[in-house]
Design a protein around this motif. Structure first.
Motif, PDB file in Angstrom:
ATOM      1  N   ILE A 111       0.830  -1.211   0.000  1.00  0.00           N
ATOM      2  CA  ILE A 111       0.000   0.000   0.000  1.00  0.00           C
ATOM      3  C   ILE A 111       0.862   1.258   0.000  1.00  0.00           C
ATOM      4  CG2 ILE A 111      -1.918   1.172   1.175  1.00  0.00           C
ATOM      5  CD1 ILE A 111      -2.593  -1.741   0.414  1.00  0.00           C
ATOM      6  N   PRO A 112       0.787   2.077  -1.069  1.00  0.00           N
ATOM      7  CA  PRO A 112       1.550   3.330  -1.050  1.00  0.00           C
ATOM      8  C   PRO A 112       0.838   4.341  -0.148  1.00  0.00           C
ATOM      9  CG  PRO A 112       0.667   2.849  -3.252  1.00  0.00           C
ATOM     10  CD  PRO A 112       0.007   1.915  -2.298  1.00  0.00           C
ATOM     11  N   GLU A 113       1.509   4.716   0.934  1.00  0.00           N
ATOM     12  CA  GLU A 113       0.886   5.631   1.899  1.00  0.00           C
ATOM     13  C   GLU A 113       1.163   7.087   1.541  1.00  0.00           C
ATOM     14  OE1 GLU A 113      -0.992   4.806   4.478  1.00  0.00           O
ATOM     15  OE2 GLU A 113      -0.778   2.625   4.282  1.00  0.00           O
ATOM     16  N   ALA A 114       2.276   7.335   0.837  1.00  0.00           N
ATOM     17  CA  ALA A 114       2.620   8.722   0.499  1.00  0.00           C
ATOM     18  C   ALA A 114       3.692   8.741  -0.571  1.00  0.00           C
ATOM     19  CB  ALA A 114       3.160   9.441   1.739  1.00  0.00           C
ATOM     20  N   LEU A 115       3.737   9.881  -1.298  1.00  0.00           N
ATOM     21  CA  LEU A 115       4.849  10.139  -2.223  1.00  0.00           C
ATOM     22  C   LEU A 115       5.642  11.309  -1.625  1.00  0.00           C
ATOM     23  CD1 LEU A 115       2.333  10.012  -4.993  1.00  0.00           C
ATOM     24  CD2 LEU A 115       4.549   9.130  -5.619  1.00  0.00           C
ATOM     25  N   PHE A 116       6.910  11.418  -1.994  1.00  0.00           N
ATOM     26  CA  PHE A 116       7.749  12.518  -1.510  1.00  0.00           C
ATOM     27  C   PHE A 116       8.530  13.086  -2.677  1.00  0.00           C
ATOM     28  CE2 PHE A 116       6.790   9.986   2.097  1.00  0.00           C
ATOM     29  CZ  PHE A 116       6.594  10.908   3.111  1.00  0.00           C
ATOM     30  N   ASP A 117       8.709  14.417  -2.653  1.00  0.00           N
ATOM     31  CA  ASP A 117       9.481  15.052  -3.722  1.00  0.00           C
ATOM     32  C   ASP A 117      10.099  16.342  -3.190  1.00  0.00           C
ATOM     33  OD1 ASP A 117       9.290  14.313  -6.995  1.00  0.00           O
ATOM     34  OD2 ASP A 117      10.114  16.298  -6.514  1.00  0.00           O
ATOM     35  N   ILE A 118      11.039  16.885  -3.985  1.00  0.00           N
ATOM     36  CA  ILE A 118      11.613  18.187  -3.610  1.00  0.00           C
ATOM     37  C   ILE A 118      10.971  19.317  -4.411  1.00  0.00           C
ATOM     38  CG2 ILE A 118      13.934  17.499  -2.795  1.00  0.00           C
ATOM     39  CD1 ILE A 118      14.896  18.081  -5.693  1.00  0.00           C
ATOM     40  N   ASN A 119      10.238  18.952  -5.464  1.00  0.00           N
ATOM     41  CA  ASN A 119       9.688  19.960  -6.372  1.00  0.00           C
ATOM     42  C   ASN A 119       8.415  20.586  -5.779  1.00  0.00           C
ATOM     43  OD1 ASN A 119       8.511  21.383  -8.430  1.00  0.00           O
ATOM     44  ND2 ASN A 119       8.856  19.817 -10.003  1.00  0.00           N
ATOM     45  N   PRO A 120       8.465  21.908  -5.482  1.00  0.00           N
ATOM     46  CA  PRO A 120       7.296  22.562  -4.863  1.00  0.00           C
ATOM     47  C   PRO A 120       6.030  22.440  -5.717  1.00  0.00           C
ATOM     48  CG  PRO A 120       9.136  24.108  -5.117  1.00  0.00           C
ATOM     49  CD  PRO A 120       9.568  22.825  -5.749  1.00  0.00           C
ATOM     50  N   LYS A 121       6.224  22.272  -7.054  1.00  0.00           N
ATOM     51  CA  LYS A 121       5.036  22.161  -7.930  1.00  0.00           C
ATOM     52  C   LYS A 121       4.311  20.829  -7.704  1.00  0.00           C
ATOM     53  CE  LYS A 121       6.546  25.090 -11.679  1.00  0.00           C
ATOM     54  NZ  LYS A 121       7.510  25.051 -12.759  1.00  0.00           N
ATOM     55  N   ILE A 123       4.584  19.023  -4.630  1.00  0.00           N
ATOM     56  CA  ILE A 123       4.222  18.869  -3.210  1.00  0.00           C
ATOM     57  C   ILE A 123       2.791  19.367  -2.988  1.00  0.00           C
ATOM     58  CG2 ILE A 123       4.789  19.627  -0.851  1.00  0.00           C
ATOM     59  CD1 ILE A 123       7.768  19.790  -1.905  1.00  0.00           C
ATOM     60  N   GLY A 124       1.990  18.541  -2.346  1.00  0.00           N
ATOM     61  CA  GLY A 124       0.595  18.901  -2.079  1.00  0.00           C
ATOM     62  C   GLY A 124      -0.373  18.260  -3.063  1.00  0.00           C
ATOM     63  N   LEU A 125       0.150  17.829  -4.245  1.00  0.00           N
ATOM     64  CA  LEU A 125      -0.737  17.165  -5.221  1.00  0.00           C
ATOM     65  C   LEU A 125      -1.138  15.784  -4.717  1.00  0.00           C
ATOM     66  CD1 LEU A 125       0.961  17.784  -8.711  1.00  0.00           C
ATOM     67  CD2 LEU A 125      -0.904  19.083  -7.652  1.00  0.00           C
ATOM     68  N   ARG A 126      -2.172  15.232  -5.333  1.00  0.00           N
ATOM     69  CA  ARG A 126      -2.549  13.851  -5.046  1.00  0.00           C
ATOM     70  C   ARG A 126      -2.443  13.048  -6.333  1.00  0.00           C
ATOM     71  NH1 ARG A 126      -4.881  12.085  -0.472  1.00  0.00           N
ATOM     72  NH2 ARG A 126      -5.001  13.652   1.159  1.00  0.00           N
ATOM     73  N   ILE A 127      -1.732  11.927  -6.274  1.00  0.00           N
ATOM     74  CA  ILE A 127      -1.611  11.039  -7.430  1.00  0.00           C
ATOM     75  C   ILE A 127      -2.355   9.772  -7.058  1.00  0.00           C
ATOM     76  CG2 ILE A 127       0.011   9.914  -9.034  1.00  0.00           C
ATOM     77  CD1 ILE A 127       0.565  12.961  -8.731  1.00  0.00           C
ATOM     78  N   ASN A 128      -3.421   9.471  -7.787  1.00  0.00           N
ATOM     79  CA  ASN A 128      -4.253   8.310  -7.445  1.00  0.00           C
ATOM     80  C   ASN A 128      -4.652   8.376  -5.962  1.00  0.00           C
ATOM     81  OD1 ASN A 128      -5.565   5.877  -7.827  1.00  0.00           O
ATOM     82  ND2 ASN A 128      -3.722   4.647  -7.473  1.00  0.00           N
ATOM     83  N   ASP A 129      -4.960   9.596  -5.540  1.00  0.00           N
ATOM     84  CA  ASP A 129      -5.389   9.880  -4.167  1.00  0.00           C
ATOM     85  C   ASP A 129      -4.282   9.685  -3.113  1.00  0.00           C
ATOM     86  OD1 ASP A 129      -7.451  11.074  -2.871  1.00  0.00           O
ATOM     87  OD2 ASP A 129      -8.222   9.195  -2.035  1.00  0.00           O
ATOM     88  N   ILE A 130      -3.036   9.615  -3.566  1.00  0.00           N
ATOM     89  CA  ILE A 130      -1.929   9.492  -2.614  1.00  0.00           C
ATOM     90  C   ILE A 130      -1.211  10.841  -2.597  1.00  0.00           C
ATOM     91  CG2 ILE A 130       0.164   8.176  -2.022  1.00  0.00           C
ATOM     92  CD1 ILE A 130      -0.988   6.088  -4.170  1.00  0.00           C
ATOM     93  N   LYS A 131      -1.049  11.395  -1.407  1.00  0.00           N
ATOM     94  CA  LYS A 131      -0.531  12.767  -1.305  1.00  0.00           C
ATOM     95  C   LYS A 131       0.985  12.828  -1.505  1.00  0.00           C
ATOM     96  CE  LYS A 131      -0.799  16.788   1.650  1.00  0.00           C
ATOM     97  NZ  LYS A 131      -1.133  17.314   2.959  1.00  0.00           N
ATOM     98  N   VAL A 132       1.415  13.904  -2.173  1.00  0.00           N
ATOM     99  CA  VAL A 132       2.855  14.159  -2.345  1.00  0.00           C
ATOM    100  C   VAL A 132       3.302  15.117  -1.232  1.00  0.00           C
ATOM    101  CG1 VAL A 132       4.685  14.966  -3.880  1.00  0.00           C
ATOM    102  CG2 VAL A 132       2.596  13.991  -4.872  1.00  0.00           C
ATOM    103  N   TYR A 133       4.257  14.670  -0.429  1.00  0.00           N
ATOM    104  CA  TYR A 133       4.799  15.485   0.654  1.00  0.00           C
ATOM    105  C   TYR A 133       6.199  15.980   0.294  1.00  0.00           C
ATOM    106  CZ  TYR A 133       1.237  13.368   3.700  1.00  0.00           C
ATOM    107  OH  TYR A 133       0.063  12.952   4.264  1.00  0.00           O
ATOM    108  N   ASP A 134       6.617  17.019   1.022  1.00  0.00           N
ATOM    109  CA  ASP A 134       8.002  17.497   0.920  1.00  0.00           C
ATOM    110  C   ASP A 134       8.927  16.414   1.474  1.00  0.00           C
ATOM    111  OD1 ASP A 134      10.465  18.787   1.310  1.00  0.00           O
ATOM    112  OD2 ASP A 134       9.470  20.714   1.677  1.00  0.00           O
ATOM    113  N   VAL A 135      10.020  16.157   0.761  1.00  0.00           N
ATOM    114  CA  VAL A 135      10.930  15.085   1.177  1.00  0.00           C
ATOM    115  C   VAL A 135      11.531  15.365   2.567  1.00  0.00           C
ATOM    116  CG1 VAL A 135      13.073  15.920   0.116  1.00  0.00           C
ATOM    117  CG2 VAL A 135      12.627  13.456   0.254  1.00  0.00           C
ATOM    118  N   GLU A 136      11.484  16.641   2.985  1.00  0.00           N
ATOM    119  CA  GLU A 136      11.929  16.979   4.346  1.00  0.00           C
ATOM    120  C   GLU A 136      11.139  16.195   5.398  1.00  0.00           C
ATOM    121  OE1 GLU A 136      14.368  19.138   5.419  1.00  0.00           O
ATOM    122  OE2 GLU A 136      14.973  19.171   3.307  1.00  0.00           O
TER     123      GLU A 136
END
Ligand code: NAI
Length: 218
Positions: A111-121, A123-136
């Motif tokens: 189960i993918p609980e979250a995505l992480f990225d450094i790109n501010p564009k 961060i905050g999006l949802r991909i297949n209802d999974i949230k993208v968080y700041d990698v911090e």
């Protein structure tokens, strides 16, 4: 990587293939299968299959073969697929998003609980209802949510740093797609995936075929 049993990795790597083919047989309502038939569809020899399954207690019956449902279920539980694993995807680009969108993994218990990225564009999006968080937030998220598997989909110059963050947070396994090996402590399971290796094998086989056909024409 630290191992806890004497089952060889070659056997372990054949199990998912048996599982997949048995799943197909099950879907086609096949109730029983012989090791010869399994050999025909998997490409492994019947004695190899019997030997592999004997590592776990056999499951077959002389003169009957294997019960497809039972064997599928048994191999699934040997593979640990009767369990649910929480995962995170690090790097929400093309590949990270494709994995998040590929529902088969979640259906199989990953189960993918979250995505992480450094790109501010992103961060905050949802991909297949999974949230993208700041990698911090990766380290605390993994720790606080008991995440077991980290999936690395970052550029290769970032993968070691990400692996170290995952390791500090107590990750148990890493599925690494970045085309670079990562170094983490021995108790973390690391599986590197290289689609290009499979593609280059095709290229070799195509070249070999062409050369043989050319030689025959001479
Ligand atoms: P991409 O450029 O679309 O996505 C990479 C994402 O990682 C970007 O969104 C970027 O902002 C993010 N990122 C960069 N540094 C980061 C960090 N420190 N922490 C979190 N996120 C970070 O690239 P794509 O096409 O998705 O490929 C991702 C990786 O997967 C690459 O290393 C690529 O070479 C590899 N790849 C591997 C394949 C395989 O078979 N193993 C197949 C396809 C790609």
């Amino acid at each position: 990587m630290e191992r806890f049993s004497s089952i060889s990795m070659a056997v372990v790597r054949r199990l998912p293939k048996y599982y997949r083919y048995l799943g197909e047989l099950k879907k086609n309502d096949v109730k029983r299968v012989s090791s010869q038939e399994l050999s025909r569809i998997t490409g492994f020899t019947a004695s190899q299959i019997r030997q592999d399954l004997n590592c776990f207690g056999g499951f077959g019956q002389q003169g009957y073969g294997y019960n497809v449902d039972d064997l599928h279920q048994n191999i699934g539980s040997i593979l640990g697929l009767d369990k649910v694993y929480k995962t995170v995807i690090v790097g929400a680009g093309n590949l990270g998003q494709a994995i998040a969108n590929y529902t088969f993994f979640a259906k199989s218990g990953f189960i993918p609980e979250a995505l992480f990225d450094i790109n501010p564009k992103l961060i905050g999006l949802r991909i297949n209802d999974i949230k993208v968080y700041d990698v911090e937030e990766l380290e605390s998220f993994v720790r606080d949510n008991d995440i077991e598997i980290g999936i690395i989909c970052t550029p290769k110059n970032q993968c070691q740093k990400v692996a170290e963050t995952l390791a500090r947070a107590g990750i148990k396994a890493i599925w690494n797609f970045a085309p670079s090996d990562i170094t983490v402590s021995d108790d973390i399971i690391v599986e590197n995936v290289h689609l290009s290796e499979s593609l280059f094998t095709i290229s070799y086989l195509l070249k070999e075929k062409e050369e043989v056909l050319k030689a025959k024409k001479l």
